[in-house]
Design a protein around this motif. Structure first.
Motif, PDB file in Angstrom:
ATOM      1  N   GLN A  88       0.838  -1.196   0.000  1.00 34.02           N
ATOM      2  CA  GLN A  88       0.000   0.000   0.000  1.00 34.02           C
ATOM      3  C   GLN A  88       0.877   1.252   0.000  1.00 34.02           C
ATOM      4  O   GLN A  88       1.902   1.291   0.667  1.00 34.02           O
ATOM      5  CB  GLN A  88      -0.906   0.025   1.238  1.00 34.02           C
ATOM      6  N   PHE A  89       0.459   2.248  -0.734  1.00 34.10           N
ATOM      7  CA  PHE A  89       1.144   3.537  -0.751  1.00 34.10           C
ATOM      8  C   PHE A  89       0.148   4.606  -0.332  1.00 34.10           C
ATOM      9  O   PHE A  89      -1.031   4.537  -0.670  1.00 34.10           O
ATOM     10  CB  PHE A  89       1.681   3.863  -2.151  1.00 34.10           C
ATOM     11  N   ASN A  90       0.647   5.586   0.392  1.00 33.41           N
ATOM     12  CA  ASN A  90      -0.166   6.699   0.843  1.00 33.41           C
ATOM     13  C   ASN A  90       0.489   7.976   0.348  1.00 33.41           C
ATOM     14  O   ASN A  90       1.675   8.199   0.598  1.00 33.41           O
ATOM     15  CB  ASN A  90      -0.256   6.679   2.376  1.00 33.41           C
ATOM     16  N   PHE A  91      -0.264   8.793  -0.348  1.00 29.78           N
ATOM     17  CA  PHE A  91       0.257  10.047  -0.880  1.00 29.78           C
ATOM     18  C   PHE A  91      -0.420  11.254  -0.222  1.00 29.78           C
ATOM     19  O   PHE A  91      -0.568  12.301  -0.839  1.00 29.78           O
ATOM     20  CB  PHE A  91       0.090  10.069  -2.406  1.00 29.78           C
ATOM     21  N   ASN A  92      -0.817  11.084   1.030  1.00 29.82           N
ATOM     22  CA  ASN A  92      -1.551  12.144   1.725  1.00 29.82           C
ATOM     23  C   ASN A  92      -0.756  13.436   1.868  1.00 29.82           C
ATOM     24  O   ASN A  92      -1.311  14.528   1.734  1.00 29.82           O
ATOM     25  CB  ASN A  92      -2.043  11.656   3.089  1.00 29.82           C
ATOM     26  N   LEU A  93       0.543  13.348   2.128  1.00 33.18           N
ATOM     27  CA  LEU A  93       1.345  14.568   2.295  1.00 33.18           C
ATOM     28  C   LEU A  93       1.468  15.314   0.966  1.00 33.18           C
ATOM     29  O   LEU A  93       1.391  16.545   0.929  1.00 33.18           O
ATOM     30  CB  LEU A  93       2.730  14.221   2.849  1.00 33.18           C
ATOM     31  N   ILE A  94       1.634  14.559  -0.104  1.00 35.61           N
ATOM     32  CA  ILE A  94       1.684  15.163  -1.441  1.00 35.61           C
ATOM     33  C   ILE A  94       0.342  15.829  -1.754  1.00 35.61           C
ATOM     34  O   ILE A  94       0.300  16.969  -2.224  1.00 35.61           O
ATOM     35  CB  ILE A  94       2.016  14.093  -2.500  1.00 35.61           C
ATOM     36  N   ASN A  95      -0.747  15.124  -1.477  1.00 36.87           N
ATOM     37  CA  ASN A  95      -2.073  15.674  -1.733  1.00 36.87           C
ATOM     38  C   ASN A  95      -2.333  16.935  -0.921  1.00 36.87           C
ATOM     39  O   ASN A  95      -2.975  17.866  -1.413  1.00 36.87           O
ATOM     40  CB  ASN A  95      -3.152  14.619  -1.471  1.00 36.87           C
ATOM     41  N   ASN A  96      -1.819  16.986   0.311  1.00 37.44           N
ATOM     42  CA  ASN A  96      -1.974  18.194   1.137  1.00 37.44           C
ATOM     43  C   ASN A  96      -1.274  19.388   0.499  1.00 37.44           C
ATOM     44  O   ASN A  96      -1.805  20.502   0.493  1.00 37.44           O
ATOM     45  CB  ASN A  96      -1.429  17.958   2.543  1.00 37.44           C
ATOM     46  N   VAL A  97      -0.066  19.171  -0.030  1.00 38.09           N
ATOM     47  CA  VAL A  97       0.672  20.256  -0.684  1.00 38.09           C
ATOM     48  C   VAL A  97      -0.084  20.729  -1.918  1.00 38.09           C
ATOM     49  O   VAL A  97      -0.251  21.933  -2.136  1.00 38.09           O
ATOM     50  CB  VAL A  97       2.103  19.800  -1.059  1.00 38.09           C
TER      51      VAL A  97
END
Length: 108
Positions: A88-97
């Motif tokens: 699983q990958f999480n891109f939440n920090l990228i999405n926040n930016v």
């Protein structure tokens, strides 16, 4: 010494997510990284403890927009997962930016 340019430090969490995203683009599209992908990844590896600047994140987001099937990166990974064991990958920090920059995310 070394001026902090060595790649031996701890990963900044945002830099790690962006590096993972670039690696998954390479896998999903079966390409050799070049151009912006290679340049950004090279800097991520060199300065892994530093947070990447928003323009670098937006550049990778733009690269993702070129997917021929119009998929987000998460959708591409989900398709890989149908035949292969992919974590699983999480891109939440990228999405926040991207959200803070007013940009629609192609990371998923």
């Amino acid at each position: 010494g070394g001026g902090g340019a060595s790649g031996t430090g701890q990963w900044n969490p945002l830099a790690k997510q962006l590096n993972d995203a670039i690696n998954m683009i390479v896998v999903c599209w079966d390409i050799v990284p070049k151009g912006p992908l290679a340049d950004i990844q090279s800097n991520l590896l060199r300065y892994r403890s530093n947070e990447p600047f928003p323009p670098k994140i937006k550049a990778i987001n733009t690269v993702l927009s070129y997917d021929k099937q119009g998929r987000t990166l998460q959708q591409m990974i989900d398709q890989l997962r149908q035949n292969d064991s992919v974590r699983q990958f999480n891109f939440n920090l990228i999405n926040n930016v991207l959200e803070a920059e007013g940009v629609s995310s192609n990371f998923g």
